[in-house]
Every structure is written in structure tokens, then in C-alpha cells.
Scaffold this motif. Structure first.
Motif, PDB file in Angstrom:
ATOM      1  N   ASN A  23      34.066 -18.850  21.333  1.00  0.00           N
ATOM      2  CA  ASN A  23      34.231 -20.302  21.209  1.00  0.00           C
ATOM      3  C   ASN A  23      33.084 -20.920  20.423  1.00  0.00           C
ATOM      4  O   ASN A  23      33.288 -21.814  19.589  1.00  0.00           O
ATOM      5  CB  ASN A  23      34.334 -20.938  22.599  1.00  0.00           C
ATOM      6  N   GLU A  24      31.862 -20.445  20.673  1.00  0.00           N
ATOM      7  CA  GLU A  24      30.704 -20.954  19.944  1.00  0.00           C
ATOM      8  C   GLU A  24      30.788 -20.614  18.454  1.00  0.00           C
ATOM      9  O   GLU A  24      30.279 -21.358  17.612  1.00  0.00           O
ATOM     10  CB  GLU A  24      29.418 -20.363  20.541  1.00  0.00           C
ATOM     11  N   MET A  25      31.427 -19.504  18.130  1.00  0.00           N
ATOM     12  CA  MET A  25      31.578 -19.088  16.743  1.00  0.00           C
ATOM     13  C   MET A  25      32.689 -19.843  16.012  1.00  0.00           C
ATOM     14  O   MET A  25      32.871 -19.671  14.810  1.00  0.00           O
ATOM     15  CB  MET A  25      31.885 -17.587  16.687  1.00  0.00           C
ATOM     16  N   GLY A  26      33.419 -20.671  16.746  1.00  0.00           N
ATOM     17  CA  GLY A  26      34.470 -21.459  16.118  1.00  0.00           C
ATOM     18  C   GLY A  26      35.876 -20.935  16.338  1.00  0.00           C
ATOM     19  O   GLY A  26      36.844 -21.515  15.844  1.00  0.00           O
ATOM     20  N   PHE A  27      36.004 -19.821  17.069  1.00  0.00           N
ATOM     21  CA  PHE A  27      37.340 -19.296  17.376  1.00  0.00           C
ATOM     22  C   PHE A  27      37.997 -20.166  18.444  1.00  0.00           C
ATOM     23  O   PHE A  27      37.330 -20.735  19.305  1.00  0.00           O
ATOM     24  CB  PHE A  27      37.245 -17.852  17.887  1.00  0.00           C
ATOM     25  N   ARG A  28      39.332 -20.232  18.385  1.00  0.00           N
ATOM     26  CA  ARG A  28      40.101 -20.945  19.396  1.00  0.00           C
ATOM     27  C   ARG A  28      41.183 -20.039  19.949  1.00  0.00           C
ATOM     28  O   ARG A  28      41.776 -19.259  19.216  1.00  0.00           O
ATOM     29  CB  ARG A  28      40.731 -22.213  18.791  1.00  0.00           C
ATOM     30  N   MET A  29      41.448 -20.170  21.247  1.00  0.00           N
ATOM     31  CA  MET A  29      42.459 -19.323  21.864  1.00  0.00           C
ATOM     32  C   MET A  29      43.842 -19.654  21.304  1.00  0.00           C
ATOM     33  O   MET A  29      44.239 -20.817  21.255  1.00  0.00           O
ATOM     34  CB  MET A  29      42.467 -19.511  23.378  1.00  0.00           C
ATOM     35  N   ASP A  30      44.552 -18.603  20.867  1.00  0.00           N
ATOM     36  CA  ASP A  30      45.912 -18.786  20.360  1.00  0.00           C
ATOM     37  C   ASP A  30      46.923 -18.539  21.470  1.00  0.00           C
ATOM     38  O   ASP A  30      47.830 -19.348  21.685  1.00  0.00           O
ATOM     39  CB  ASP A  30      46.154 -17.834  19.184  1.00  0.00           C
ATOM     40  N   HIS A  31      46.796 -17.422  22.161  1.00  0.00           N
ATOM     41  CA  HIS A  31      47.663 -17.133  23.304  1.00  0.00           C
ATOM     42  C   HIS A  31      47.029 -16.058  24.169  1.00  0.00           C
ATOM     43  O   HIS A  31      46.057 -15.415  23.766  1.00  0.00           O
ATOM     44  CB  HIS A  31      49.062 -16.706  22.844  1.00  0.00           C
ATOM     45  N   GLU A  32      47.570 -15.883  25.352  1.00  0.00           N
ATOM     46  CA  GLU A  32      47.063 -14.889  26.291  1.00  0.00           C
ATOM     47  C   GLU A  32      48.230 -14.273  27.050  1.00  0.00           C
ATOM     48  O   GLU A  32      49.304 -14.858  27.159  1.00  0.00           O
ATOM     49  CB  GLU A  32      46.057 -15.512  27.261  1.00  0.00           C
ATOM     50  N   PHE A  33      48.005 -13.070  27.565  1.00  0.00           N
ATOM     51  CA  PHE A  33      49.023 -12.409  28.368  1.00  0.00           C
ATOM     52  C   PHE A  33      48.355 -11.381  29.279  1.00  0.00           C
ATOM     53  O   PHE A  33      47.190 -11.020  29.089  1.00  0.00           O
ATOM     54  CB  PHE A  33      50.088 -11.745  27.485  1.00  0.00           C
ATOM     55  N   VAL A  34      49.108 -10.925  30.259  1.00  0.00           N
ATOM     56  CA  VAL A  34      48.669  -9.849  31.150  1.00  0.00           C
ATOM     57  C   VAL A  34      49.561  -8.644  30.898  1.00  0.00           C
ATOM     58  O   VAL A  34      50.780  -8.784  30.753  1.00  0.00           O
ATOM     59  CB  VAL A  34      48.747 -10.288  32.628  1.00  0.00           C
ATOM     60  N   ALA A  35      48.959  -7.476  30.809  1.00  0.00           N
ATOM     61  CA  ALA A  35      49.697  -6.225  30.621  1.00  0.00           C
ATOM     62  C   ALA A  35      49.396  -5.304  31.799  1.00  0.00           C
ATOM     63  O   ALA A  35      48.240  -5.070  32.124  1.00  0.00           O
ATOM     64  CB  ALA A  35      49.303  -5.558  29.312  1.00  0.00           C
ATOM     65  N   ARG A  36      50.444  -4.808  32.417  1.00  0.00           N
ATOM     66  CA  ARG A  36      50.301  -3.861  33.529  1.00  0.00           C
ATOM     67  C   ARG A  36      51.146  -2.634  33.222  1.00  0.00           C
ATOM     68  O   ARG A  36      52.306  -2.768  32.823  1.00  0.00           O
ATOM     69  CB  ARG A  36      50.763  -4.482  34.855  1.00  0.00           C
ATOM     70  N   GLY A  37      50.572  -1.458  33.384  1.00  0.00           N
ATOM     71  CA  GLY A  37      51.352  -0.272  33.066  1.00  0.00           C
ATOM     72  C   GLY A  37      50.625   1.018  33.323  1.00  0.00           C
ATOM     73  O   GLY A  37      49.706   1.086  34.146  1.00  0.00           O
ATOM     74  N   GLN A  38      51.056   2.049  32.577  1.00  0.00           N
ATOM     75  CA  GLN A  38      50.539   3.397  32.770  1.00  0.00           C
ATOM     76  C   GLN A  38      50.261   4.050  31.418  1.00  0.00           C
ATOM     77  O   GLN A  38      50.912   3.736  30.417  1.00  0.00           O
ATOM     78  CB  GLN A  38      51.549   4.238  33.557  1.00  0.00           C
ATOM     79  N   ILE A  39      49.292   4.975  31.438  1.00  0.00           N
ATOM     80  CA  ILE A  39      48.895   5.692  30.229  1.00  0.00           C
ATOM     81  C   ILE A  39      49.131   7.185  30.434  1.00  0.00           C
ATOM     82  O   ILE A  39      48.764   7.743  31.469  1.00  0.00           O
ATOM     83  CB  ILE A  39      47.400   5.473  29.923  1.00  0.00           C
ATOM     84  N   PHE A  40      49.730   7.808  29.426  1.00  0.00           N
ATOM     85  CA  PHE A  40      49.909   9.261  29.405  1.00  0.00           C
ATOM     86  C   PHE A  40      49.229   9.808  28.155  1.00  0.00           C
ATOM     87  O   PHE A  40      49.143   9.119  27.136  1.00  0.00           O
ATOM     88  CB  PHE A  40      51.397   9.624  29.368  1.00  0.00           C
ATOM     89  N   ARG A  41      48.772  11.061  28.220  1.00  0.00           N
ATOM     90  CA  ARG A  41      48.084  11.666  27.083  1.00  0.00           C
ATOM     91  C   ARG A  41      48.652  13.054  26.796  1.00  0.00           C
ATOM     92  O   ARG A  41      48.976  13.809  27.712  1.00  0.00           O
ATOM     93  CB  ARG A  41      46.580  11.763  27.345  1.00  0.00           C
ATOM     94  N   LYS A  42      48.741  13.359  25.504  1.00  0.00           N
ATOM     95  CA  LYS A  42      49.161  14.677  25.030  1.00  0.00           C
ATOM     96  C   LYS A  42      48.259  15.045  23.873  1.00  0.00           C
ATOM     97  O   LYS A  42      48.485  14.642  22.732  1.00  0.00           O
ATOM     98  CB  LYS A  42      50.626  14.645  24.587  1.00  0.00           C
TER      99      LYS A  42
END
Length: 208
Positions: free
Chosen positions: A119-138
Motif C-alpha cells: 500500500n505504501e508503494m502505491g499498490f491497491r487491492m484488486d481482488h482477494e480469494f481463499v483457496a482450500r485444497g490438496q497438493i500431490f507430487r510426482k
């Protein structure tokens, strides 16, 4: 607003100045368990890693050209963990021989004062969201299966609602520039997930 694809990679470590190779798709809620069962059989970790993250997209409007976007993300499951600041470059979609979308990715850990700093740098929030899930690796491949939630009251991550009746599925690899053989490995892995989910190279111009 930023055009898709929207990446929902959890805050599981920082990587500086790499290329992200990405395929995306979605699966309906009722088909989720079948997909998770398939992933458990294909991936290295029988038990997936769960995550719950809050991401805010910040925008800095310049005198000309497209706005500059940065993504600030922090874990709701581990509040004491560092925040992560992420920059995603313009996708390189011109090369038809590549099976995956490719873009520059800069990911760095940051302190909890990151929102105030932006915010101090001049950026403004455009949008926000919450992500819930799982991670798999191969091996080097990472599969993220996540449900996206709209934040109904700005900053209140307890007050959310699902964005859709489906889960976002993302297959990605972070690698140095020029490792285009990664996209072939991704294509082969994606074929093994059909017909449960069809992972594609998304051209953001189609969604503008």
C-alpha cells in the motif's frame, strides 16, 4: 481485472526467477473423490498435503500499458508462516510445439507487514480469494486441486462462499528457462488423468 488463468499455487516454499509450466482444468464437486483416488495411485505421496491460503491481488496502474500485478498470499492453516509475494509474467503462448503454458515466475518470502508495504508503494487491492485444497507430487510435477472461495467482507476470511460447483486442477513445474521437455512430461501425466479431468494449455487471450 486480470484475465485468466488464475494460478492457485499454495505457499509451500519460495523460488526466485524461474519459468512456470502450467496446465489447467476443472472437475465437478461430485467427481472429486474419483480424481483424488486416481492421483493417490499416480503420485509419489499416497497422502496429499492439505492447504488453506488467502490470496490478495494488488495492482499498480502506470502511465501507459497494462497495470502491474503482484500476488500476496499467506497460509490460514499456519498463521505464523511467512507471507509470499509472487509475480507472474506474460504467458508465452506463441510456440505451438509446447504442450504447456510457460511464463516467468518470481516467488519470494516476505514478512507479515507485506500488505502495508505494498500500500505504501502505491499498490491497491484488486481482488482477494481463499483457496482450500490438496497438493500431490510426482517427481518435479506438482498437482494442486483446490476450491476457490469469494471473500464476502474485505479481509474477513471467515465470511466466504464458493465461487463455483467445481474444483480447479493445476499441473505445474518450476524450472529454469529452456527446459521445454518438461511440457512433454506434463502432457504424458495429464493423459493419465483423462477422462476424469482434461488439463489444457489455457490461452488467456481467449478469456479477455
Amino acid at each position: 481485472m486480470e484475465a485468466p488463468p488464475v494460478t492457485v499455487m499454495p505457499v509451500t516454499g519460495g523460488t526466485i526467477n524461474m519459468m512456470e509450466y502450467l496446465l489447467q482444468g476443472s472437475v465437478l464437486d461430485q467427481a472429486l473423490e474419483s480424481l483424488l483416488h486416481r492421483l493417490k495411485g499416480l503420485c509419489d505421496n499416497m497422502e496429499s498435503e492439505s492447504f488453506a491460503d488467502h490470496e490478495t491481488v494488488y495492482l499498480l496502474k502506470g502511465q501507459q500499458g497494462n497495470p502491474f500485478l503482484l500476488r500476496a498470499r499467506h497460509s490460514l492453516a499456519h498463521p505464523a508462516a511467512p507471507w509470499h509475494l509472487r509475480y507472474l509474467g506474460q504467458p508465452e503462448v506463441g510456440d505451438k510445439s509446447r504442450h504447456a503454458l510457460v511464463r516467468n515466475c518470481v516467488d519470494v518470502a516476505a514478512s507479515h507487514s507485506l500488505p502495508d508495504f505494498l500500500n505504501e508503494m502505491g499498490f491497491r487491492m484488486d481482488h482477494e480469494f481463499v483457496a482450500r485444497g490438496q497438493i500431490f507430487r510426482k517427481g518435479a510435477l506438482k498437482v494442486v486441486v483446490s476450491k476457490l472461495f469469494r471473500v464476502l467482507v474485505p479481509g474477513n476470511t471467515e465470511n466466504t462462499e464458493p465461487l463455483s460447483l467445481s474444483y480447479l486442477v493445476e499441473l505445474s513445474v518450476l524450472a529454469p528457462a529452456g527446459q521445454d521437455t518438461m511440457s512433454e512430461d506434463m502432457r504424458s501425466f495429464a493423459e493419465q488423468l483423462k477422462p476424469l479431468v482434461h488439463l489444457e494449455k489455457i490461452d488467456p487471450k481467449r478469456h479477455m
